[in-house]
Design a protein around this motif. Sequence first.
Motif, PDB file in Angstrom:
ATOM      1  N   PHE A 132    -105.565  84.961  -3.605  1.00  0.00           N
ATOM      2  CA  PHE A 132    -105.373  83.853  -3.378  1.00  0.00           C
ATOM      3  C   PHE A 132    -104.641  83.050  -3.583  1.00  0.00           C
ATOM      4  O   PHE A 132    -104.120  81.436  -2.945  1.00  0.00           O
ATOM      5  CB  PHE A 132    -106.638  83.233  -5.514  1.00  0.00           C
ATOM      6  N   ALA A 133    -103.118  83.128  -4.705  1.00  0.00           N
ATOM      7  CA  ALA A 133    -102.444  81.223  -4.570  1.00  0.00           C
ATOM      8  C   ALA A 133    -101.265  82.149  -3.360  1.00  0.00           C
ATOM      9  O   ALA A 133    -101.423  81.221  -2.937  1.00  0.00           O
ATOM     10  CB  ALA A 133    -101.686  82.141  -5.903  1.00  0.00           C
ATOM     11  N   PHE A 134    -101.321  83.371  -2.864  1.00  0.00           N
ATOM     12  CA  PHE A 134    -100.601  83.801  -1.668  1.00  0.00           C
ATOM     13  C   PHE A 134    -101.302  83.778  -0.052  1.00  0.00           C
ATOM     14  O   PHE A 134    -100.847  82.753   0.194  1.00  0.00           O
ATOM     15  CB  PHE A 134    -100.297  84.961  -1.762  1.00  0.00           C
ATOM     16  N   ALA A 135    -102.273  83.385  -0.216  1.00  0.00           N
ATOM     17  CA  ALA A 135    -103.813  83.029   1.593  1.00  0.00           C
ATOM     18  C   ALA A 135    -103.205  81.829   1.185  1.00  0.00           C
ATOM     19  O   ALA A 135    -103.386  80.660   2.362  1.00  0.00           O
ATOM     20  CB  ALA A 135    -104.573  83.997   0.949  1.00  0.00           C
ATOM     21  N   SER A 136    -103.878  80.780   0.218  1.00  0.00           N
ATOM     22  CA  SER A 136    -104.152  79.421  -0.042  1.00  0.00           C
ATOM     23  C   SER A 136    -102.299  78.310   0.127  1.00  0.00           C
ATOM     24  O   SER A 136    -103.199  77.674   0.775  1.00  0.00           O
ATOM     25  CB  SER A 136    -104.519  78.971  -1.585  1.00  0.00           C
ATOM     26  N   SER A 137    -100.775  79.208  -0.101  1.00  0.00           N
ATOM     27  CA  SER A 137    -100.353  78.461   0.016  1.00  0.00           C
ATOM     28  C   SER A 137     -99.980  78.865   1.982  1.00  0.00           C
ATOM     29  O   SER A 137     -99.964  77.835   2.540  1.00  0.00           O
ATOM     30  CB  SER A 137     -99.226  79.337  -0.285  1.00  0.00           C
ATOM     31  N   ALA A 138    -100.282  79.785   2.545  1.00  0.00           N
ATOM     32  CA  ALA A 138     -99.630  79.498   3.742  1.00  0.00           C
ATOM     33  C   ALA A 138    -100.836  79.014   4.820  1.00  0.00           C
ATOM     34  O   ALA A 138    -100.743  77.869   5.406  1.00  0.00           O
ATOM     35  CB  ALA A 138     -99.882  80.742   4.007  1.00  0.00           C
ATOM     36  N   GLY A 139    -102.039  78.258   4.093  1.00  0.00           N
ATOM     37  CA  GLY A 139    -103.281  77.944   5.200  1.00  0.00           C
ATOM     38  C   GLY A 139    -102.441  76.288   4.303  1.00  0.00           C
ATOM     39  O   GLY A 139    -102.745  75.406   5.563  1.00  0.00           O
ATOM     40  N   LEU A 140    -102.025  75.745   3.157  1.00  0.00           N
ATOM     41  CA  LEU A 140    -102.437  74.618   2.398  1.00  0.00           C
ATOM     42  C   LEU A 140    -100.372  74.227   2.990  1.00  0.00           C
ATOM     43  O   LEU A 140    -100.183  72.911   3.709  1.00  0.00           O
ATOM     44  CB  LEU A 140    -102.003  74.613   1.145  1.00  0.00           C
ATOM     45  N   MET A 141     -99.972  75.196   3.443  1.00  0.00           N
ATOM     46  CA  MET A 141     -98.598  75.075   4.325  1.00  0.00           C
ATOM     47  C   MET A 141     -98.509  74.329   5.630  1.00  0.00           C
ATOM     48  O   MET A 141     -98.091  72.912   5.832  1.00  0.00           O
ATOM     49  CB  MET A 141     -97.762  75.931   4.339  1.00  0.00           C
ATOM     50  N   VAL A 142     -99.912  74.802   6.534  1.00  0.00           N
ATOM     51  CA  VAL A 142    -100.187  74.230   8.322  1.00  0.00           C
ATOM     52  C   VAL A 142    -100.634  72.971   7.045  1.00  0.00           C
ATOM     53  O   VAL A 142    -100.096  72.338   8.460  1.00  0.00           O
ATOM     54  CB  VAL A 142    -101.130  75.339   8.237  1.00  0.00           C
TER      55      VAL A 142
END
Length: 412
Positions: free
Chosen positions: A230-240
């Motif tokens: 959850f933390a790693f995949a959400s980070s990628a989404g929120l970064m964009v």
Amino acid sequence: MQSLSKAGKILWTGFCINLAIGILYAWSVFKKSLVIDYGWSNADATLPYTVAIVVFAAALLIAGILQDKIGPRKVLILGTSLVGLGMILSGLVASPIALVLTFGVVVGTGIGFGYACLSPAAMKWFHPSRKGFVNGVITAGFGLGAVYLAPLTSQLIETLGIQYSFMVLGAAVIVIAVPLACTINNPPEGYQPEAPKNESLTTANSVKPKDITWKAMLKTPQFYFMWIMFAFASSAGLMVIGNITSIALTQANISDSAYLVGIVAIFNCLGRMGGGILSDKIGGVRTLMLAFVLQGANMLMFGSYSTEITLIIGAIAAGVGYGILLSVFPSLTAEFYGLKNYGTNYGVLYTAWGISGFIGPVIAAFAVDTSGSYTLAYSASAVMVGIALALAFMTKPVGAAQPEIEQEVALA
């Protein structure tokens, strides 16, 4: 038939409440006005939003515990009231610190309290085979907020100014969301939701899981796999999501790219609904795997997006991939650990999202400050999503027969 009608009302009421309290998605408009009209620095104008995200995640955990004990209605009424009151108070202040308190703390707490109650209440009214669908609809309301709130807020600021805009939006939340919150409740004791008609009950979420406490949940490896995913995949989404307009300017020299925010928001919403429905059919873990593959491929290619059409494609993929996470992780929590303690359990897991709100922006800022481009951020995000994909292959359903939890399951 009456129970099904009540279930539908609870579901769509929850959708509308999330649609009303998704005010976080309008902050970019407020920020622009604070910087241009009030002369605030970007850091000062961003701080209330950053604090709101942190408080949101913390409040969701507290609200999850409360709603498991006293039910969703009182917590939800308090949450929607705080959102409205916090917005009105935000229109009465004019300093960064004051806005951190009114918007960051009061509104952030209210959103967390409201968001925490809607999915667990709605899922209890529906058959277990519909958990993904329910979460998809409920969370889509929150994700869809950007589609109407950003242009509405922009128009209000242009017409009334920023302070009155805060107050108008706050009053609207109190008038719309608080009465709706009064209609949300758990089903009566002994309620058994009807199974979907004309459909096989061999779907992934059709079996009622054992109810597991948060203490027992923390003893299972599945929780830690899910937290990291959850933390790693959400980070990628929120970064964009948080940098899409800057990315467009840097990579394609497109200065007027606000429409990309809307594209991400729409496909974020579609990803939530589609991901929830798909998880009912093939299971939450498999759905997450598809999301991780989509996100990873998009991150590997994002550095090469140098035209308007490729950026649109990248925005669509980012929105869908991130949206899937926000509907599948709630369903997976219910699938693995049951509904009795769902509010607390998902609140604990949701801290991963709070952490991701720091990881993504920090990686993006570091990449731009050190190299002048987002290439390093894309690479780091691809690695994180790759780790999430590897963990997904290791994540199996939680069984009550696991020695470390079977005793506590009996007490749940």
